[in-house]
Design a protein around this motif. Sequence first.
Motif, PDB file in Angstrom:
ATOM      1  N   LYS A 105       4.726   6.971   2.031  1.00 41.98           N
ATOM      2  CA  LYS A 105       4.854   5.808   2.903  1.00 41.98           C
ATOM      3  C   LYS A 105       4.473   4.557   2.122  1.00 41.98           C
ATOM      4  N   LYS A 106       5.381   3.558   2.115  1.00 38.18           N
ATOM      5  CA  LYS A 106       5.098   2.303   1.426  1.00 38.18           C
ATOM      6  C   LYS A 106       5.228   1.161   2.415  1.00 38.18           C
ATOM      7  N   GLY A 107       4.193   0.379   2.528  1.00 42.20           N
ATOM      8  CA  GLY A 107       4.203  -0.791   3.400  1.00 42.20           C
ATOM      9  C   GLY A 107       3.654  -1.983   2.649  1.00 42.20           C
ATOM     10  N   GLY A 108       3.958  -3.180   3.136  1.00 44.42           N
ATOM     11  CA  GLY A 108       3.453  -4.371   2.468  1.00 44.42           C
ATOM     12  C   GLY A 108       3.643  -5.612   3.317  1.00 44.42           C
ATOM     13  N   VAL A 109       3.167  -6.722   2.768  1.00 45.69           N
ATOM     14  CA  VAL A 109       3.269  -8.021   3.436  1.00 45.69           C
ATOM     15  C   VAL A 109       4.109  -8.941   2.557  1.00 45.69           C
ATOM     16  N   TYR A 110       5.026  -9.667   3.176  1.00 43.75           N
ATOM     17  CA  TYR A 110       5.875 -10.609   2.444  1.00 43.75           C
ATOM     18  C   TYR A 110       4.993 -11.622   1.730  1.00 43.75           C
ATOM     19  N   LYS A 111       5.193 -11.764   0.435  1.00 49.15           N
ATOM     20  CA  LYS A 111       4.281 -12.567  -0.376  1.00 49.15           C
ATOM     21  C   LYS A 111       4.320 -14.061  -0.040  1.00 49.15           C
ATOM     22  N   LYS A 112       5.386 -14.526   0.656  1.00 48.62           N
ATOM     23  CA  LYS A 112       5.475 -15.942   1.001  1.00 48.62           C
ATOM     24  C   LYS A 112       5.174 -16.216   2.470  1.00 48.62           C
ATOM     25  N   ASP A 113       4.902 -15.155   3.234  1.00 56.58           N
ATOM     26  CA  ASP A 113       4.590 -15.336   4.658  1.00 56.58           C
ATOM     27  C   ASP A 113       3.841 -14.100   5.138  1.00 56.58           C
ATOM     28  N   LYS A 114       2.534 -14.240   5.312  1.00 56.44           N
ATOM     29  CA  LYS A 114       1.690 -13.098   5.661  1.00 56.44           C
ATOM     30  C   LYS A 114       1.973 -12.555   7.057  1.00 56.44           C
ATOM     31  N   SER A 115       2.774 -13.281   7.849  1.00 53.08           N
ATOM     32  CA  SER A 115       3.083 -12.794   9.201  1.00 53.08           C
ATOM     33  C   SER A 115       4.242 -11.803   9.198  1.00 53.08           C
ATOM     34  N   TYR A 174       0.858  -1.189   0.000  1.00 60.82           N
ATOM     35  CA  TYR A 174       0.000   0.000   0.000  1.00 60.82           C
ATOM     36  C   TYR A 174       0.888   1.232   0.000  1.00 60.82           C
ATOM     37  N   VAL A 175       0.339   2.335  -0.504  1.00 62.79           N
ATOM     38  CA  VAL A 175       1.078   3.592  -0.600  1.00 62.79           C
ATOM     39  C   VAL A 175       0.249   4.692   0.027  1.00 62.79           C
ATOM     40  N   GLY A 176       0.874   5.552   0.784  1.00 56.92           N
ATOM     41  CA  GLY A 176       0.177   6.682   1.392  1.00 56.92           C
ATOM     42  C   GLY A 176       1.187   7.714   1.841  1.00 56.92           C
TER      43      GLY A 176
END
Length: 717
Positions: free
Chosen positions: A40-50, A29-31
């Motif tokens: 601001k750029k954040g995200g979730v690791y595509k191979k581990d949602k934790s 996501y971008v904000g």
Amino acid sequence: MMSITIALAGNPNSGKSTLFNALTGSNQYVGNWPGVTVEKKGGVYKKDKSVNIMDLPGIYSLSPYTLEEVVSREYLINENPDVIVNVVDASNIERNLYLTTQLSELGIPMVIALNMMDIVEKNGDIINVEELSRKLGYPVIEISALRNKNTDKVIEVAKKVARNKHVHINSFTEGVEKIVSDIERIIENKVEERHNRWYSIKLLEKDEKAVKNLDLTLLDKQEIDSIIEKAENEYDDDGEGIITDARYSYISDLISNTVKKGRSGLTRSDKIDRIVTNRILAIPIFAAIIYLVYFISVAVVGGGVTDWVNDVFFGEIIGGNIQNFLESAKVAPWLVSLVVDGIIAGVGGVLGFTPIIATLYFFLAILEDIGYMSRIAFILDRLFRRFGLSGKSFIPILIGTGCSVPGIMATRTIENENDRRMTIMVASFMPCGAKTEIIALFSAAIFAGAKGWWFAPLCYFAGILAVIISGTMLKKTSMFAGEPAPFVMELPEYHMPTISNVLRTTWDRLKAFIIKAGTVILIATVVIWFLQNISTSFEFVEFSGESHSILEAIGKTIAPIFGPLGFGQWAATVATICGLVAKEVVVSTFGVVAGLGAVDGSDPSMIQYASTIFTSVSALSFMLFNQLCIPCFAAVGALREEMKSAKWTWFAIAYQLLFAYAISFMVYQFGKVLVLKQAATVGTGIAGAVLVFMLYMMFRRPKKTDSIEVKRAVSEE
């Protein structure tokens, strides 16, 4: 499974964002960071949602000199990520490690991602990764973010480091360590233990933001000042200089034992730069590249595709079908008009330009990804600094020729707040895609034939001249006084663009444009529709020159204000008012007022109508006013978002209106005498006074007292 948060930190152009994209894919996501305009750029690791990943702004240090640096250090200190992944450009390892030494002082577990190792190998350099890891005290992993090599290993190691909570403190010379330890002793009970060293070093550097975060007594401050004063006398340098020298001494020793340089000849990037940044060839090459980008975006894609989106997709397919449906359902005529002429036409007017904007963003993303955009700012910095702006101001101004909204948003790359605000104010002076229809109308209506070839280029040169004049004048005022911020920008190695990065960057920017422009214009269009179609007796009327609508009444009331500019007719005034919503509306408003219907600037009846109410001078005055004043409501919304201040927003709006009025006033008043051969009037004399005032503002020397006040204000901050 417990979630962990990883903070990606690194220098600009170190490959940090490329690594972020490789790790998160579409899960990002971008904000904006709260209270600031830094992305601001954040995200979730595509191979581990934790695993949550936060991509911090690219920075050279954690000193609070730029918005990016403030945001990064505030996040790392206050948000407590579980682990830092420090992305280091291995081909420029010595400079990159300066930030590494600062990150290691935060008391947060860390992993070093040694990126661009392929370039190191091509240069013939050798890095002893194991020895580097041992001396730094942190895991060092060789990666290639561009080729997605070892990127997953970074996450695996980061998880282990986060679980072990391993932290290593890098030591300076014995003398510097003694100074830091003495300060640590004073503040040890006032901060978290893991932040003790960080704050001690910041106090030695006299970092005011760090001081404000500590609850120090007067006695504490006096004791710390005594330690710093003694150190400065001993080292014959200020506290910040002492630490800077200590860091570079540490890095120099580290590099001498772990890095072996290969061939000393010019790299591929150096050879290319000898041509593209050459003093003589740089500007022509740049002009040719930008011309090609805009020719493809506007002429090739913009022509047929934009016309189809506007006329066919929104006009016939969506607008026509919805209108037929509503009319067959016996919906009230006013509601049909509101939906079709207001909402659909308003949103369509914005989205119709998305093919041009998307193509422009696509090519700019390619230029950015291969490393050329940094060179453009470098090339133009010398020119722009003469007029009070920095080289980074060019990018927003360039993007503004496609649309003012993304142009204003692009000022986020400018660190200096004064430079950024000034660029926001002038970025919309260049003709955007929406203004080209007005230019086309008057080129055909007033300047037809071979004699009119100069009109369209004149509008572009007028935009450049307006930027130069404004930059020169504003820089002489107390609000913007002082030299532009020192221009520091990394010139990355050239490399082939990554299609996934280019497409993602294009989409992120295009999405932001659609959301910002579409929402504001949708609301504004509905308001304008009511003004157009509700009479002064509050009855629904079909807007025309004889409808006696509220908009007509407003136009006739305001029209005398534009009399000195040569377009005091209420029709031109109404068109200008509607142009505040979107410049595309200017030409269509003329069509409605003249009873011609929904026509464009190339329609013969429109051309004939315009030629009857404008002279060549008043047409130029009208064009320049609409070009230089507030671009549209969407741009005003973006301006307010970027200024983060109602006061600065209103100041920018007022300046644009007054500047546009002054330029149009002089053009018309002087043009009447020089072109139309009319006698000089009082207006001519006033125009002369305005010209003298602007020349005085441009060429006067700043008063010495002004400079002193500016320096004093800076030191107080």
